[in-house]
Design an enzyme around this catalytic site. Sequence first.
Site, PDB file in Angstrom:
ATOM      1  N   ASN A  61       3.476   8.132  10.557  1.00  0.00           N
ATOM      2  CA  ASN A  61       2.158   8.423   9.970  1.00  0.00           C
ATOM      3  C   ASN A  61       1.229   7.216  10.100  1.00  0.00           C
ATOM      4  O   ASN A  61       1.010   6.768  11.235  1.00  0.00           O
ATOM      5  CB  ASN A  61       2.245   9.058   8.574  1.00  0.00           C
ATOM      6  CG  ASN A  61       3.016   8.316   7.528  1.00  0.00           C
ATOM      7  OD1 ASN A  61       4.240   8.190   7.634  1.00  0.00           O
ATOM      8  ND2 ASN A  61       2.354   7.824   6.510  1.00  0.00           N
ATOM      9  N   ASP A  62       0.689   6.704   9.014  1.00  0.00           N
ATOM     10  CA  ASP A  62      -0.416   5.743   9.073  1.00  0.00           C
ATOM     11  C   ASP A  62      -0.262   4.607  10.093  1.00  0.00           C
ATOM     12  O   ASP A  62       0.773   3.942  10.115  1.00  0.00           O
ATOM     13  CB  ASP A  62      -0.591   5.034   7.724  1.00  0.00           C
ATOM     14  CG  ASP A  62      -0.748   5.959   6.547  1.00  0.00           C
ATOM     15  OD1 ASP A  62      -0.630   7.178   6.711  1.00  0.00           O
ATOM     16  OD2 ASP A  62      -0.979   5.449   5.444  1.00  0.00           O
ATOM     17  N   PRO A  63      -1.317   4.325  10.855  1.00  0.00           N
ATOM     18  CA  PRO A  63      -1.349   3.088  11.631  1.00  0.00           C
ATOM     19  C   PRO A  63      -1.419   1.900  10.674  1.00  0.00           C
ATOM     20  O   PRO A  63      -2.075   1.981   9.640  1.00  0.00           O
ATOM     21  CB  PRO A  63      -2.641   3.182  12.442  1.00  0.00           C
ATOM     22  CG  PRO A  63      -3.442   4.271  11.852  1.00  0.00           C
ATOM     23  CD  PRO A  63      -2.548   5.114  11.002  1.00  0.00           C
TER      24      PRO A  63
END
Length: 584
Positions: A61-63
Amino acid sequence: MEICCKFIRALLCYLPIIFTTLGGAMASHKVYPGYPSNSTVKVKQVYRTSYHFQPKKHWINDPNAPMYYKGYYHFFCQYNPKGAVWGNIVWAHSVSTDMINWKWLKPALTPSKWFDKYGCWSGSATILPGDKPVILYTGVIKENPEPGYQVQNYAIPTNYSDPYLQNWVKPNINNPILNPTQENVSSFRDPSTAWFINGYWKMLVGSRHNDRGIAYMYKSKDFVKWTRAKHPFHDKPGTGMWECPDFYPLSSPGVRNGLETYTLGKDHTKYVFKVSLDETRYDYYTIGEYDVVNERYHPDNITVDGWAGLRYDYGNLYASKTFFDPVKKRRILWGWCNESSTTEEDIAKGWAGIELIPRMVWLDPSGKQLLQWPIHELETLRGQKKNIRNMKLNKGDSMEIKGITAAQVDVDVSFTFSSLSKAEAYDRNWDKFPREDVAKDICGIKGATAQGGVGPFGILALASKNLEEYTPVFFRVFKTHVKTYKVLMCSDATLSSKNMNEYKPSFGGFVDVDLADKRLSLRSLIDHSVVESFGEGGKTVITSRVYPKLAVAGDAHLHVFNNGTETIVVEKLHAWSMKRALMN
Ligand SMILES: *[C@@H]1O[C@H](CO)[C@@H](O)[C@H](O)[C@H]1NC(C)=O
Ligand SMILES: *[C@@H]1O[C@H](CO)[C@@H](O)[C@H](O)[C@H]1NC(C)=O
Ligand SMILES: *[C@@H]1O[C@H](CO)[C@@H](O)[C@H](O)[C@H]1NC(C)=O
Ligand SMILES: *[C@@H]1O[C@H](CO)[C@@H](O)[C@H](O)[C@H]1NC(C)=O
Ligand SMILES: *[C@@H]1O[C@H](CO)[C@@H](O)[C@H](O)[C@H]1NC(C)=O
Ligand SMILES: *[C@H]1O[C@@H](CO)[C@H](O)[C@@H](O)[C@@H]1NC(C)=O
C-alpha cells in the site's frame, strides 16, 4: 431508477454530515483474521502490470520516504511479506536509476523494538545537511486501542557509503521521538518530510479530533527533541482522520522545475498542502500560503478547502507522497493504487496493490491547480509505434488502432471539433448532488452509450473483439444556463468485465479549460489491469482498475470513438506498445 437513487443520496447530503465509526477494524484496511499470513503458492500472471511498480507477490500500500541518494532513487512502501491482504506490515525497499526499472532489496524497516512492535507504518525521508537521510515513521506499540497505539520514530542508515542504504537502525536513544500527549493515541500517524526554517526543523503528523481532521506541526532544533506548535498547522471540521499529510513549495505558475522541501517559507509564496482522507479514500490538495510566524497554513480562496476541492486523481490513488528530485530539479508524486478485485480474488492472484507511474507535478499557468505528467523516463519503454492524423469520427463511429499491443500501451491523442453549438445542456439539478461527487455522478448517468452533442468522445481501452467488454475514457462538453461550458472527463469501468463481484465505478472529474481552440487531449497508460489517464496535459487525472475476462493480453483492443452529433477529428494520435520494465 439510477437517477432517482442519486437524487435521494443528494438530498441526504443536505443533512449534517454524520460520520460513521470505522467498525473497529484498522482505520485504513479491513482486517481478515488468518488471511494476512496465507502464503502465496503461485502468483497468477493475468492482470499483473508490466510497467507499474509492484513486488513479485503479496500486498503493498502506501508509498513511503521516496528520495534520491548517491546515484539511486529509493522507494519504500508498506508491504505484507506473507500474503495478499493487509497485515504484517514492513517497509519494502527498492532502488532504481530511472524510477521505472527497479531492484528489490531486503525490507528496510521491520518491527523489532518495543516502539514499533505492532507495526512500522507510513513515514517520510528528510535529507539532513551533509547528505544524511533520516526516516521518520509511525510505530505501533500496542494493539489497543484499535487500530493501535501510535508513536513517531526515526531510523538512520548504518552505512552512508552504501548507495543502496541497505541497513537501517532505529536507535534506542531518543525513540520514540513523539509520544501522543494531548493527541488521539490511535489517530496519530504519517510524519511528513521535515523542513528547516529560522533555526528549527518542522514537520507534520496527521490526526483527528472527533470529526475534525488535523495536521499537527512539531518543531525541533536537533531533530530528536520535538515540541508541538501552539496551533494545528491546518484543520477542518467534518473531514475525519487526515492521513499522510504532505506540504511543499511551488515554483511560479507554469514553471516546471520543482523546489527543495527545505526551501519552505523562504522566497516564494505558494504551497501545496495535501491530505489523504480516510473517510473517502481519496487524496485532496489545496494551494495556499504559509504563515511562518504563526506556523499555520491558509488555503487560497480559489481552491476549495473541505474536500469538495481538487484531487490528484479522481480514481484510485491514495496515500500519495512527493519528493524533490535534486538531479532533474523536479517534484515527483508517488501514489498507491489499490485493487478493485475482491479479497478472495486477491488471495487467489497472490498479489494486491500497485504504485502508479511517478508523476511530475507543477503549478498550472493559471495558478489555480496543479498539472501532473508521467516522468519522461517512462518513454524509454516505448516500442512499436502507430500514428494517425486528421481522422474524422462521426456520431457512432469507433475506429480500432491496430498494430500495437493494446493491453500494454501508452496512447496520446488530441481531438478537435469545429463548433460548440451542439453541446448538451448542463442539468442544473446535477448541482444538487454532493459536491465532491458531482462529476462522478454525471459520468454514472451519462456513459459512453448515452449519445450526446459534443462528446462523448475518447478511447475504448482494454476492449474485447466484439466490444462485450471495454473501458471508455472520454470527454463530454456541456453548456450551462449562463452560456459557459463545462468539460467532463470520465473513466468508466462499468462495462470493463463480465465479472459481477468487482468494484466497477464510473469515475469522473471536470477539466478546467476554456475551449478557445476547440481541442482536448488525452494520454492513457494502459497496463493489463490499470488505465491511468491524463486529460488536457495533466489537468485532470483519473485511474481505473479493471479485470476483463476476454480483453486480456493479445485479445485486448484499443479504439477511438465518438458518440456525439458534432464530428470529432483525431488531429494526432501516437500509440506505443510498451516494453516490460525490470521489476523487482
Ligand atoms: C487462508 O487462511 C484461512 C484461515 O487461516 C483459511 O481458512 C483459508 O482456507 C485460507 N485460504 C486460502 C486461499 O489458502
Ligand atoms: C559500507 O558500504 C560500502 C559501499 O557499499 C562498502 O564498501 C563497505 O564495506 C560498507 N561498510 C560496512 C561496514 O559494511
Ligand atoms: C480517536 O481515534 C479513534 C480511532 O480512529 C476513534 O475511534 C476515536 O473516535 C478518536 N477519538 C477522538 C476524540 O477523536
Ligand atoms: C480571494 O482572495 C483575494 C486575494 O486575497 C481577494 O482579492 C478576493 O476578494 C477573494 N475572493 C473571494 C471570493 O473571497
Ligand atoms: C454509442 O451509443 C450507442 C447508442 O447508445 C451504443 O449502442 C454504443 O455502444 C455507443 N458506443 C460506445 C463506444 O459506447
Ligand atoms: C480501493 O478498493 C475499493 C474497492 O474495494 C474501495 O472502495 C476503495 O475505498 C479502496 N481505496 C483505498 C484507498 O483503500
